[in-house]
Design an enzyme around this catalytic site. Structure first.
Site, PDB file in Angstrom:
ATOM      1  N   ALA A 177     -11.323  71.886  21.831  1.00 53.98           N
ATOM      2  CA  ALA A 177      -9.952  71.942  22.325  1.00 53.98           C
ATOM      3  C   ALA A 177      -9.495  70.508  22.544  1.00 53.98           C
ATOM      4  O   ALA A 177     -10.327  69.616  22.763  1.00 53.98           O
ATOM      5  CB  ALA A 177      -9.917  72.719  23.634  1.00 53.98           C
TER       6      ALA A 177
ATOM      7  N   GLY B 174     -14.447  74.337  21.484  1.00 57.28           N
ATOM      8  CA  GLY B 174     -13.549  75.282  20.815  1.00 57.28           C
ATOM      9  C   GLY B 174     -13.772  75.302  19.306  1.00 57.28           C
ATOM     10  O   GLY B 174     -13.455  76.294  18.646  1.00 57.28           O
TER      11      GLY B 174
ATOM     12  N   GLU C 283     -16.619  77.593  18.801  1.00 55.12           N
ATOM     13  CA  GLU C 283     -16.083  78.942  19.052  1.00 55.12           C
ATOM     14  C   GLU C 283     -15.234  79.418  17.872  1.00 55.12           C
ATOM     15  O   GLU C 283     -15.279  80.584  17.490  1.00 55.12           O
ATOM     16  CB  GLU C 283     -15.266  78.945  20.347  1.00 55.12           C
ATOM     17  CG  GLU C 283     -16.152  78.737  21.571  1.00 55.12           C
ATOM     18  CD  GLU C 283     -15.367  78.524  22.856  1.00 55.12           C
ATOM     19  OE1 GLU C 283     -14.483  77.636  22.876  1.00 55.12           O
ATOM     20  OE2 GLU C 283     -15.630  79.242  23.836  1.00 55.12           O
TER      21      GLU C 283
ATOM     22  N   GLU D  93     -18.829  71.741  26.756  1.00 51.75           N
ATOM     23  CA  GLU D  93     -17.832  71.821  27.831  1.00 51.75           C
ATOM     24  C   GLU D  93     -18.404  71.476  29.196  1.00 51.75           C
ATOM     25  O   GLU D  93     -17.722  70.908  30.045  1.00 51.75           O
ATOM     26  CB  GLU D  93     -17.225  73.232  27.887  1.00 51.75           C
ATOM     27  CG  GLU D  93     -16.321  73.589  26.719  1.00 51.75           C
ATOM     28  CD  GLU D  93     -17.067  74.261  25.576  1.00 51.75           C
ATOM     29  OE1 GLU D  93     -18.302  74.106  25.473  1.00 51.75           O
ATOM     30  OE2 GLU D  93     -16.388  74.945  24.778  1.00 51.75           O
TER      31      GLU D  93
HETATM   32  N1  CO8 Z   1      -9.788  66.283  22.183  1.00 47.39           N
HETATM   33  C1  CO8 Z   1      -8.936  65.260  21.995  1.00 47.39           C
HETATM   34  N2  CO8 Z   1      -9.221  64.193  21.259  1.00 47.39           N
HETATM   35  C2  CO8 Z   1     -10.420  64.126  20.685  1.00 47.39           C
HETATM   36  C3  CO8 Z   1     -11.359  65.158  20.820  1.00 47.39           C
HETATM   37  C4  CO8 Z   1     -11.006  66.291  21.593  1.00 47.39           C
HETATM   38  N3  CO8 Z   1     -11.817  67.341  21.757  1.00 47.39           N
HETATM   39  N4  CO8 Z   1     -12.472  64.814  20.132  1.00 47.39           N
HETATM   40  C5  CO8 Z   1     -12.229  63.629  19.572  1.00 47.39           C
HETATM   41  N5  CO8 Z   1     -10.995  63.207  19.899  1.00 47.39           N
HETATM   42  C6  CO8 Z   1     -10.333  61.942  19.525  1.00 47.39           C
HETATM   43  C7  CO8 Z   1     -10.882  60.780  20.317  1.00 47.39           C
HETATM   44  O1  CO8 Z   1     -10.257  60.687  21.570  1.00 47.39           O
HETATM   45  C8  CO8 Z   1     -10.542  59.628  19.398  1.00 47.39           C
HETATM   46  O2  CO8 Z   1      -9.181  59.301  19.571  1.00 47.39           O
HETATM   47  P1  CO8 Z   1      -8.700  57.733  19.655  1.00 47.39           P
HETATM   48  O3  CO8 Z   1      -9.079  57.165  18.293  1.00 47.39           O
HETATM   49  O4  CO8 Z   1      -7.234  57.837  19.868  1.00 47.39           O
HETATM   50  O5  CO8 Z   1      -9.482  57.118  20.759  1.00 47.39           O
HETATM   51  C9  CO8 Z   1     -10.703  60.224  17.998  1.00 47.39           C
HETATM   52  O6  CO8 Z   1     -10.629  61.630  18.168  1.00 47.39           O
HETATM   53  C10 CO8 Z   1     -12.032  59.895  17.358  1.00 47.39           C
HETATM   54  O7  CO8 Z   1     -13.060  60.281  18.269  1.00 47.39           O
HETATM   55  P2  CO8 Z   1     -14.293  59.330  18.647  1.00 47.39           P
HETATM   56  O8  CO8 Z   1     -13.875  57.894  18.599  1.00 47.39           O
HETATM   57  O9  CO8 Z   1     -14.858  59.832  19.939  1.00 47.39           O
HETATM   58  O10 CO8 Z   1     -15.269  59.616  17.426  1.00 47.39           O
HETATM   59  P3  CO8 Z   1     -16.876  59.559  17.414  1.00 47.39           P
HETATM   60  O11 CO8 Z   1     -17.238  59.764  15.970  1.00 47.39           O
HETATM   61  O12 CO8 Z   1     -17.380  58.385  18.140  1.00 47.39           O
HETATM   62  O13 CO8 Z   1     -17.342  60.871  18.249  1.00 47.39           O
HETATM   63  C11 CO8 Z   1     -17.282  63.206  18.882  1.00 47.39           C
HETATM   64  C12 CO8 Z   1     -17.010  62.168  17.768  1.00 47.39           C
HETATM   65  C13 CO8 Z   1     -18.771  63.277  19.169  1.00 47.39           C
HETATM   66  C14 CO8 Z   1     -16.783  64.535  18.342  1.00 47.39           C
HETATM   67  C15 CO8 Z   1     -16.527  62.791  20.163  1.00 47.39           C
HETATM   68  O14 CO8 Z   1     -15.189  62.523  19.828  1.00 47.39           O
HETATM   69  C16 CO8 Z   1     -16.536  63.852  21.225  1.00 47.39           C
HETATM   70  O15 CO8 Z   1     -17.508  63.991  21.946  1.00 47.39           O
HETATM   71  N6  CO8 Z   1     -15.410  64.614  21.344  1.00 47.39           N
HETATM   72  C17 CO8 Z   1     -15.252  65.613  22.391  1.00 47.39           C
HETATM   73  C18 CO8 Z   1     -16.132  66.824  22.119  1.00 47.39           C
HETATM   74  C19 CO8 Z   1     -15.967  67.841  23.221  1.00 47.39           C
HETATM   75  O16 CO8 Z   1     -16.297  67.606  24.366  1.00 47.39           O
HETATM   76  N7  CO8 Z   1     -15.455  69.007  22.848  1.00 47.39           N
HETATM   77  C20 CO8 Z   1     -15.246  70.094  23.789  1.00 47.39           C
HETATM   78  C21 CO8 Z   1     -13.841  70.035  24.291  1.00 47.39           C
HETATM   79  S1  CO8 Z   1     -13.556  71.246  25.544  1.00 47.39           S
HETATM   80  C22 CO8 Z   1     -13.342  72.684  24.697  1.00 47.39           C
HETATM   81  O17 CO8 Z   1     -13.399  72.747  23.504  1.00 47.39           O
HETATM   82  C23 CO8 Z   1     -13.062  73.902  25.531  1.00 47.39           C
HETATM   83  C24 CO8 Z   1     -12.775  75.093  24.635  1.00 47.39           C
HETATM   84  C25 CO8 Z   1     -12.107  76.155  25.401  1.00 47.39           C
HETATM   85  C26 CO8 Z   1     -11.203  76.988  24.497  1.00 47.39           C
HETATM   86  C27 CO8 Z   1     -10.297  77.871  25.231  1.00 47.39           C
HETATM   87  C28 CO8 Z   1      -9.051  77.146  25.674  1.00 47.39           C
HETATM   88  C29 CO8 Z   1      -8.084  77.972  26.399  1.00 47.39           C
END
Ligand code: CO8
Length: 261
Positions: free
Chosen positions: A69, A112, A115, A135
């Protein structure tokens, strides 16, 4: 809609009856913001009704499936605001899709994104794909079926390990656990998903639809009720032309020509 109307999810319907839905928000690792969710739901609702479409491939492209998400959209959100978003209605469009959905996963399928993959019926993963429910590291928990679909797919002890630690699950391990259907070379993930979709698209659609519906609905019923459901759907198929054609073609030792009726 509370977002810009740019297209972040594209749709292509091929001549073989396979639709390809592609999430295209690479700058945010395809994170599910409201635009992506709404466009995904719109496409799935339309595909459910499109008689030409027999199978759907869902992909995030070569690099990343979906990193979850969009964390920016809920960083400061309050519970009532989250409730009023009613995102379950958007997920439902995918969960209730009567056509088989094949996920082609390269890169990350997290939160997400994991999921979303688990909403699909078959998952083809590239060898470097990584799955996970991270999460917990954000003070959250899976909220789109992650606790329930994961535990049903891999059982209690692996699901608990994955959701409680937020660890990354590499594709080969995901395959061993039963989280994905196949692992292939990264370069051929989409091609393999399309191949499976195309094969399904060539099969009698009424039988395909009944198999999907009964498997999903039956999985949450007591066995006896699920077996009744299966029998009724099995019997229903005897009213289809394709069932008659399938049996006749077999007996006449020729290739069946299915009409979809
Ligand atoms: N949300 C928003 N932006 C994101 C997300 C995300 N989930 N993941 C990556 N991005 C963005 C980063 O902020 C970054 O943006 P910017 O260049 O502007 O700084 C860009 O994408 C590239 O990301 P990274 O620089 O972090 O890239 P890396 O290759 O170093 O890392 C990862 C990739 C490992 C995927 C890392 O980005 C990461 O850990 N992302 C978050 C993963 C995460 O925690 N996901 C779970 C989110 S919570 C969720 O999904 C709840 C679901 C519930 C669903 C029901 C809702 C009602």
């Amino acid at each position: 809609m509370n977002h810009e109307s740019e297209s972040v999810v594209s749709l292509e319907v091929r001549e073989d009856g396979v639709a390809v839905v592609r999430i295209n928000r690479p700058e945010a690792k395809n994170a599910l913001n409201s635009a992506v969710r709404e466009q995904l739901a719109e496409h799935f609702r339309a595909l459910a009704r499109d008689q030409q479409v027999r199978a759907i491939v869902l992909t995030g492209g070569d690099k990343c499936f979906v990193a979850g998400a969009d964390i920016r959209e809920f960083a400061e959100a309050r519970p009532i605001e989250m409730y009023l978003r009613h995102t379950e209605l958007l997920w439902e469009a995918i969960a209730r899709c009567p056509k088989p959905v094949i996920a082609a996963v390269n890169g990350f399928a997290l939160g997400g994104g994991c999921e979303l993959a688990m909403h699909c019926d078959i998952i083809v993963a590239g060898e470097s794909a990584r799955f996970g429910q991270p999460e917990v590291k954000l003070g959250l928990m899976p909220g789109a079926g992650g606790t329930q679909r994961l535990i049903r797919a891999v059982g209690k002890f692996q699901a608990m390990r994955i959701a409680l630690t937020g660890c990354l699950v590499p594709a080969p391990q995901a395959l061993a656990l039963g989280m994905v259907s196949e692992v292939v070379d990264d370069e051929v993930t989409l091609a393999r998903a399309l191949e499976i979709a195309s094969e399904i698209a060539s099969l009698p659609p009424l039988a395909v639809a009944q198999i999907k519906e009964v498997m999903l609905a039956g999985a949450d019923l007591p066995l006896e009720s699920a077996l009744v459901l299966e029998r009724k759907a099995f019997q229903l198929l005897f009213d289809s032309r394709d069932q008659k054609e399938g049996a006749r073609a077999f007996l006449e030792k020729r290739k069946a020509i299915f009409s979809g009726e």
